[in-house]
Design a protein around this motif. Structure first.
Motif, mmCIF file in Angstrom:
data_model
loop_
_atom_site.group_PDB
_atom_site.id
_atom_site.type_symbol
_atom_site.label_atom_id
_atom_site.label_comp_id
_atom_site.label_asym_id
_atom_site.label_seq_id
_atom_site.Cartn_x
_atom_site.Cartn_y
_atom_site.Cartn_z
ATOM 1 N N GLY A 1 -0.824 4.911 -2.224
ATOM 2 C CA GLY A 1 -1.275 5.374 -0.948
ATOM 3 C C GLY A 1 -2.154 4.264 -0.335
ATOM 4 O O GLY A 1 -1.946 3.118 -0.851
ATOM 5 N N GLY A 2 -2.944 4.489 0.726
ATOM 6 C CA GLY A 2 -3.682 3.496 1.087
ATOM 7 C C GLY A 2 -3.210 3.014 2.434
ATOM 8 O O GLY A 2 -2.399 3.613 3.144
ATOM 9 N N ALA A 3 -3.753 1.982 3.040
ATOM 10 C CA ALA A 3 -3.647 1.556 4.227
ATOM 11 C C ALA A 3 -2.486 0.736 4.564
ATOM 12 O O ALA A 3 -1.604 0.921 5.350
ATOM 13 C CB ALA A 3 -4.862 0.803 4.707
ATOM 14 N N LYS B 1 -0.040 -3.811 -1.445
ATOM 15 C CA LYS B 1 0.640 -3.100 -2.678
ATOM 16 C C LYS B 1 1.941 -3.866 -3.079
ATOM 17 O O LYS B 1 2.345 -3.049 -3.852
ATOM 18 C CB LYS B 1 0.345 -1.882 -2.552
ATOM 19 C CG LYS B 1 -0.948 -1.107 -1.988
ATOM 20 C CD LYS B 1 -2.008 -0.940 -2.950
ATOM 21 C CE LYS B 1 -3.373 -0.802 -2.668
ATOM 22 N NZ LYS B 1 -3.766 0.500 -2.296
ATOM 23 N N ASN C 1 4.021 5.342 6.362
ATOM 24 C CA ASN C 1 4.890 5.176 7.707
ATOM 25 C C ASN C 1 5.631 4.125 7.636
ATOM 26 O O ASN C 1 6.761 4.429 8.374
ATOM 27 C CB ASN C 1 3.502 4.939 8.761
ATOM 28 C CG ASN C 1 2.555 6.203 8.836
ATOM 29 O OD1 ASN C 1 2.744 7.273 8.466
ATOM 30 N ND2 ASN C 1 1.297 5.784 9.019
ATOM 31 N N SER D 1 0.009 9.862 12.516
ATOM 32 C CA SER D 1 -0.079 10.332 11.526
ATOM 33 C C SER D 1 -1.407 9.917 10.514
ATOM 34 O O SER D 1 -1.571 8.890 10.235
ATOM 35 C CB SER D 1 1.332 10.124 10.576
ATOM 36 O OG SER D 1 1.028 10.462 9.158
ATOM 37 N N LEU D 2 -2.262 10.809 10.210
ATOM 38 C CA LEU D 2 -3.455 10.684 9.524
ATOM 39 C C LEU D 2 -3.610 11.434 8.125
ATOM 40 O O LEU D 2 -4.454 11.119 7.210
ATOM 41 C CB LEU D 2 -4.402 11.197 10.144
ATOM 42 C CG LEU D 2 -4.585 10.149 11.582
ATOM 43 C CD1 LEU D 2 -5.360 10.665 12.660
ATOM 44 C CD2 LEU D 2 -5.112 8.870 10.996
ATOM 45 N N ASP D 3 -2.553 12.183 7.741
ATOM 46 C CA ASP D 3 -2.804 12.674 6.185
ATOM 47 C C ASP D 3 -1.256 13.345 6.079
ATOM 48 O O ASP D 3 -0.389 13.630 6.994
ATOM 49 C CB ASP D 3 -3.821 14.213 6.176
ATOM 50 C CG ASP D 3 -4.015 14.144 4.927
ATOM 51 O OD1 ASP D 3 -3.551 13.429 3.988
ATOM 52 O OD2 ASP D 3 -4.651 15.195 4.596
ATOM 53 N N ASN E 1 -3.018 5.254 -7.184
ATOM 54 C CA ASN E 1 -3.681 4.292 -6.431
ATOM 55 C C ASN E 1 -3.410 4.318 -4.924
ATOM 56 O O ASN E 1 -2.421 4.352 -4.390
ATOM 57 C CB ASN E 1 -3.522 2.726 -6.818
ATOM 58 C CG ASN E 1 -3.998 1.728 -5.770
ATOM 59 O OD1 ASN E 1 -3.270 1.320 -4.870
ATOM 60 N ND2 ASN E 1 -5.443 1.706 -5.873
ATOM 61 N N GLY E 2 -4.534 4.615 -4.018
ATOM 62 C CA GLY E 2 -4.546 4.717 -2.721
ATOM 63 C C GLY E 2 -4.625 6.129 -2.225
ATOM 64 O O GLY E 2 -3.576 7.063 -2.752
ATOM 65 N N PRO E 3 -5.625 6.583 -1.203
ATOM 66 C CA PRO E 3 -5.429 7.704 -0.794
ATOM 67 C C PRO E 3 -4.249 8.202 -0.001
ATOM 68 O O PRO E 3 -3.587 7.432 0.731
ATOM 69 C CB PRO E 3 -6.734 7.661 0.252
ATOM 70 C CG PRO E 3 -7.709 6.637 -0.280
ATOM 71 C CD PRO E 3 -6.612 5.517 -0.984
ATOM 72 N N MET E 4 -4.118 9.468 0.173
ATOM 73 C CA MET E 4 -2.960 9.928 0.999
ATOM 74 C C MET E 4 -3.188 10.084 2.415
ATOM 75 O O MET E 4 -2.041 10.398 3.043
ATOM 76 C CB MET E 4 -2.598 11.367 0.418
ATOM 77 C CG MET E 4 -2.249 11.295 -0.928
ATOM 78 S SD MET E 4 -0.587 10.678 -1.426
ATOM 79 C CE MET E 4 -0.952 9.122 -2.112
ATOM 80 N N GLU F 1 -11.505 9.955 4.858
ATOM 81 C CA GLU F 1 -13.163 9.680 5.024
ATOM 82 C C GLU F 1 -13.635 10.664 6.045
ATOM 83 O O GLU F 1 -14.637 11.019 6.129
ATOM 84 C CB GLU F 1 -13.447 8.376 5.490
ATOM 85 C CG GLU F 1 -13.344 7.167 4.377
ATOM 86 C CD GLU F 1 -11.739 6.625 4.489
ATOM 87 O OE1 GLU F 1 -11.207 7.187 4.989
ATOM 88 O OE2 GLU F 1 -11.930 5.383 3.991
ATOM 89 N N GLY G 1 -8.539 1.617 -8.027
ATOM 90 C CA GLY G 1 -8.921 1.329 -6.585
ATOM 91 C C GLY G 1 -10.142 2.047 -6.175
ATOM 92 O O GLY G 1 -10.368 3.081 -6.295
ATOM 93 N N SER H 1 -9.679 5.324 -4.054
ATOM 94 C CA SER H 1 -9.359 6.311 -4.502
ATOM 95 C C SER H 1 -10.401 6.776 -5.464
ATOM 96 O O SER H 1 -10.408 8.157 -5.839
ATOM 97 C CB SER H 1 -7.876 5.991 -5.511
ATOM 98 O OG SER H 1 -7.228 5.018 -4.743
HETATM 99 P P1 ADP Z 1 -7.875 1.823 -2.784
HETATM 100 O O1 ADP Z 1 -8.976 1.385 -2.416
HETATM 101 O O2 ADP Z 1 -8.029 3.122 -3.383
HETATM 102 O O3 ADP Z 1 -6.968 0.715 -3.237
HETATM 103 P P2 ADP Z 1 -6.991 1.093 -0.075
HETATM 104 O O4 ADP Z 1 -8.138 0.361 0.173
HETATM 105 O O5 ADP Z 1 -5.590 0.622 -0.356
HETATM 106 O O6 ADP Z 1 -7.118 2.137 -1.304
HETATM 107 O O7 ADP Z 1 -6.677 2.382 1.209
HETATM 108 C C1 ADP Z 1 -7.672 2.901 1.609
HETATM 109 C C2 ADP Z 1 -7.666 3.348 3.116
HETATM 110 O O8 ADP Z 1 -6.663 3.633 3.722
HETATM 111 C C3 ADP Z 1 -8.846 4.222 3.403
HETATM 112 O O9 ADP Z 1 -10.073 3.571 4.205
HETATM 113 C C4 ADP Z 1 -7.956 5.379 4.461
HETATM 114 O O10 ADP Z 1 -8.722 5.762 5.354
HETATM 115 C C5 ADP Z 1 -6.851 4.458 4.717
HETATM 116 N N1 ADP Z 1 -5.649 5.458 5.111
HETATM 117 C C6 ADP Z 1 -4.812 6.197 4.022
HETATM 118 N N2 ADP Z 1 -3.926 6.848 4.772
HETATM 119 C C7 ADP Z 1 -4.181 6.602 6.040
HETATM 120 C C8 ADP Z 1 -3.826 6.878 7.431
HETATM 121 N N3 ADP Z 1 -2.449 7.645 7.404
HETATM 122 N N4 ADP Z 1 -3.961 6.135 8.591
HETATM 123 C C9 ADP Z 1 -4.795 5.393 8.438
HETATM 124 N N5 ADP Z 1 -5.539 5.072 7.483
HETATM 125 C C10 ADP Z 1 -5.027 5.349 6.270
#
Ligand code: ADP
Ligand code: MG
Length: 396
Positions: free
Chosen positions: A199-201, A206, A228, A296-298, A320-323, A327, A353, A356
């Motif tokens: 996941g992640g931004a 990635k 997305n 879409s934010l989650d 790796n990477g938030p869904m 925050e 990450g 994460s």
């Molecule tokens: P990691 O540090 O674990 O590798 P990333 O840096 O790639 O993760 O991604 C983390 C960021 O992704 C967070 O700041 C989070 O807010 C953002 N993010 C995740 N999903 C979304 C979303 N749907 N819309 C906007 N930002 C998102």
């Protein structure tokens, strides 16, 4: 690369020797106060072992991004103080500079079982330039070199790379060893099904890791803003969600390659949408039908249920990477649920990450994971299949 060819510090006789050890003490600071000392604690096993065996320990690290000159805000002073507290010693001497006469005097004064710390190595341009003269100066402060800084192993800098050319004995610390062992397992023969949750931004951050994991995993679960781009590439509408339009062809190509390899790509079915990141009013919609003007934010509840189901049956999981934008409270549920599902599963599980890992530790779920990687960029590069210069430099 054959990690077994690298010496481990526990196999090195350190008594009476000056052990120059690179650690990753790049801790987060707020107004000069350490807000999270995980990185200091992560290096404790090796520090304590070397001291207990009578080594004279000289620690070096970077902190933040000073501009090649001393900047008080990036002094390692709070770190030295915290380490003294944790080790329960009166003081950990910090040198004024990591090289030069002052540093030499401090390290020559060390007795067996004592520790000192060199000031931020990035106060000198030679560090990031991997400069030979600077590397030689650092090397002159020890007899044995140890690298326990996994978090900076992907950088060829003087303290992680150049310095190794001027010391005969070099070895890996326990943290480095543990990281390589756990992450290495994800690249070898694993218990199946093997599920990677990414996941992640951004997809663009990635790509290499998706490509490398694609040839190994059974299921690729994709969430976060990254999803997305895949949803749109598959013909969905994502409203004003964060999306990388220039990566749509790449996403299509990755999906086609996954199909060829019989790797299942699992995208979120539904999404939590809002007018923007600061909105408190949210709605659940199909992830491919986000109304114009909404974001879409989650991931939504149906996606959570499906991801949870896959994770409960996995043999190996890498995450790796938030869904979502975790925050912000209204968009944290997806990330938290995935963290809980992985922590609760019997699978061999690894999370890597910066963001994460922060989500996992905030929820106090780290004990549910077999390994929580301390290296953000370094763990990702490792899983991309790259040879990390800081590790390679330890080869005899
Ligand atoms: P990691 O540090 O674990 O590798 P990333 O840096 O790639 O993760 O991604 C983390 C960021 O992704 C967070 O700041 C989070 O807010 C953002 N993010 C995740 N999903 C979304 C979303 N749907 N819309 C906007 N930002 C998102
Ligand atoms: Mg991040």
């Amino acid at each position: 690369m054959d990690f077994s060819a690298i010496r481990k510090v526990r196999d090195v006789e350190v008594a009476g020797q000056r052990v120059l050890m690179r650690v990753d003490f790049n801790v987060p600071l707020k107004n000069g106060v350490i807000t999270d000392d995980t990185r200091i604690r992560a290096a404790l096993p090796t520090i304590k072992d070397v001291l207990a065996r009578g080594g004279r320990l000289v620690l070096m690290s970077h902190l933040g991004r000073p501009k090649d000159k001393p900047e008080p805000a990036y002094s390692l002073e709070p770190v030295a103080a915290r380490l003294a507290e944790i080790l329960d010693v009166g003081e950990v001497t910090l040198t004024d500079s990591c090289v030069g006469d002052g540093a030499r005097r401090v390290v020559l004064d060390l007795r067996d079982g004592q520790v000192a710390m060199l000031e931020n190595v990035r106060f000198h341009a030679g560090e990031t330039k991997n400069d030979e003269k600077f590397s030689r100066e650092l090397a002159s402060l020890g007899e044995i070199y140890v690298n326990d800084a996994f978090g900076t192993a992907h950088r060829a800098h003087a303290s992680t790379h150049g310095v190794t050319r001027f010391l005969h004995t070099k070895a890996a610390g326990q943290l480095l060893e543990k990281e390589v062992e756990a992450l290495g397992r994800l690249l070898g023969k694993v218990e199946r099904p093997y599920v990677a949750v990414l996941g992640g931004a951004k997809v663009s951050d990635k790509i290499s890791i998706i490509e490398n994991l694609m040839s190994r995993v059974d299921v690729l679960v994709i969430g976060g803003a990254m999803a997305n781009t895949f949803v749109k590439a598959a013909g969905g509408s994502v409203g004003k969600s964060l999306v990388e339009d220039d990566r749509l062809p790449l996403a299509r190509d990755l999906m086609a390659r996954a199909e060829e390899r019989k790797v299942k790509i699992l995208l979120p079915k539904d999404a939590v949408v809002a007018d923007g990141p600061d909105a408190t009013e949210t709605a659940i919609v199909a992830s491919n039908a986000v109304p114009a003007g909404r974001m879409s934010l989650d991931i939504g509840p149906a996606s959570i249920a499906e991801f949870r189901d896959i994770l409960s049956r996995a043999g190996t999981v890498f995450w790796n990477g938030p869904m979502g934008m975790f925050e912000k409270k209204p968009f944290a549920e997806g990330t938290l649920s995935v963290a809980k599902a992985i922590a609760g599963s019997a699978a061999f599980s690894v999370v890597g990450g910066g963001d994460s890992v922060a989500a996992v530790t905030e929820a106090k779920l780290e004990h549910g994971f077999d390994h929580v990687s301390t290296g953000g960029g370094a763990s990702l590069e490792f899983l991309e299949g790259k040879i990390l210069p800081g590790i390679e430099a330890l080869l005899p």
